[in-house]
Write a protein that holds these residues in place. Structure first.
Motif, PDB file in Angstrom:
ATOM      1  N   ARG A 141       0.848  -1.232   0.011  1.00  0.00           N
ATOM      2  CA  ARG A 141      -0.058   0.057   0.030  1.00  0.00           C
ATOM      3  C   ARG A 141       0.992   1.182   0.032  1.00  0.00           C
ATOM      4  O   ARG A 141       0.431   2.289  -0.527  1.00  0.00           O
ATOM      5  CB  ARG A 141      -0.958   0.139   1.157  1.00  0.00           C
ATOM      6  N   VAL A 144       1.989   1.922  -3.494  1.00  0.00           N
ATOM      7  CA  VAL A 144       0.833   2.510  -4.216  1.00  0.00           C
ATOM      8  C   VAL A 144       0.627   4.045  -3.896  1.00  0.00           C
ATOM      9  O   VAL A 144       0.346   4.962  -4.903  1.00  0.00           O
ATOM     10  CB  VAL A 144      -0.442   1.775  -4.077  1.00  0.00           C
ATOM     11  N   PRO A 216      -3.021  -0.609  -8.260  1.00  0.00           N
ATOM     12  CA  PRO A 216      -2.956  -1.577  -7.185  1.00  0.00           C
ATOM     13  C   PRO A 216      -2.910  -3.105  -7.934  1.00  0.00           C
ATOM     14  O   PRO A 216      -2.241  -3.942  -7.097  1.00  0.00           O
ATOM     15  CB  PRO A 216      -4.423  -1.492  -6.596  1.00  0.00           C
ATOM     16  N   MET A 220       0.351  -4.492  -5.855  1.00  0.00           N
ATOM     17  CA  MET A 220       0.014  -5.192  -4.886  1.00  0.00           C
ATOM     18  C   MET A 220      -0.500  -6.615  -5.171  1.00  0.00           C
ATOM     19  O   MET A 220      -1.056  -7.251  -4.190  1.00  0.00           O
ATOM     20  CB  MET A 220      -0.983  -4.513  -4.064  1.00  0.00           C
ATOM     21  N   THR A 227      -8.106  -3.463  -2.655  1.00  0.00           N
ATOM     22  CA  THR A 227      -8.886  -2.180  -2.965  1.00  0.00           C
ATOM     23  C   THR A 227     -10.319  -2.396  -3.224  1.00  0.00           C
ATOM     24  O   THR A 227     -10.423  -3.487  -3.837  1.00  0.00           O
ATOM     25  CB  THR A 227      -8.223  -0.952  -3.483  1.00  0.00           C
TER      26      THR A 227
END
Length: 279
Positions: A141, A144, A216, A220, A227
């Motif tokens: 996170r 990002v 994301p 991620m 998300t």
């Protein structure tokens, strides 16, 4: 008088068409979210009809499929942190560049260099960023958020720099005569005066980060930290898409950003009007 009346009719027609263009997709999203799969038909009348029963079952199922509260927490964390940091960092950059451009050509070059970042598509940067963030331990996170600060810097610096033209130098000169440092002048005088532009930057940044899927997804991936837009990909399979649950989830995701926009809309209009100055 005839020309004025004709103009009013044209504006009325344009406004009606604009209103229809906005509200028709929203109407379809709402009724599909409340319908059951058995009510989904191919004929136009059936598609536009209200659901047989208004039930929240689709919303409950959508929340379970997307792990709603966990995904909502990640989206809020990323979005709010990005907004706060963007307002602080980008306003500072806009202030320095905006004032520096008046006296030094080098600041003009820095301004053009930063703003040119708007013309670099994410698809070109995607693969190098995935590799670099993985090597630097930023595939999370925080990574990002860091990328969002870089991605939205060109537009935000453009807006802040333009807005600086509406703030007279006399304020800073008076503060300097009183012995106030540049740092304090910015935080005590300039930063509060940027409130309309802060709202504009906040909503533009929020819309981009809240609805973004690609960043994301590539950064991620595999971390288990989804998300909301990323979790909504669960509704799409190789055999089709569950539109009823998908639209229910989309409406749930729309509510926070819609409330935020309604709160900030007056400041946003002022910021856009005053910040749209050639830099």
């Amino acid at each position: 008088m005839r020309e004025k009346g004709k103009t009013n009719w044209v504006l009325t027609i344009v406004l009606i068409l604009g209103t229809f263009t906005v509200f028709f997709p929203l109407y379809m999203a709402i009724i599909i979210a409340f319908k059951q799969p058995s009510e989904m038909t191919n004929d136009v009348a059936g598609a536009l009809a209200f659901p047989a029963t208004w039930s929240l079952d689709n919303f409950r199922q959508a929340m379970e499929v997307t792990d709603f509260w966990h995904s909502l927490g990640n989206s809020l964390l990323i979005t709010i942190t990005t907004i706060v940091l963007a307002i602080i960092i980008h306003s500072l950059a806009g202030y320095v560049i905006g004032r520096g451009m008046a006296g030094k050509k080098s600041f003009r070059f820095i301004y053009l260099y930063i703003v040119s970042g708007m013309f670099v598509p994410f698809s070109i940067l995607m693969m190098p960023l995935v590799k670099q963030t993985a090597q630097m331990g930023l595939g999370n996170r925080f990574g990002v958020i860091l990328l969002y600060l870089v991605f939205y810097m060109p537009m935000n610096v453009l807006l802040y720099t333009g807005y600086m033209k509406n703030i007279p130098m006399a304020l800073e000169e008076a503060a300097s005569i009183d012995g106030v440092s540049t740092w304090k002048t910015f935080w005590k005088i300039i930063f509060p005066m940027m409130k309309p532009m802060h709202a504009t930057v906040a909503i533009l940044t929020a819309l981009g980060t809240w609805n973004d899927v690609m960043t994301p997804l590539v950064i991620m991936s595999g971390t288990g930290q989804n998300t909301l837009p990323l979790a909504q990909l669960n509704f799409q399979t190789q055999f089709g898409t569950n539109y009823n649950l998908a639209f229910a989830s989309y409406i749930l995701a729309l509510i926070p950003i819609l409330v935020f926009y309604i709160i900030c809309q007056k400041q946003i209009l002022n910021g856009v009007a005053n910040g749209a100055v050639k830099g």
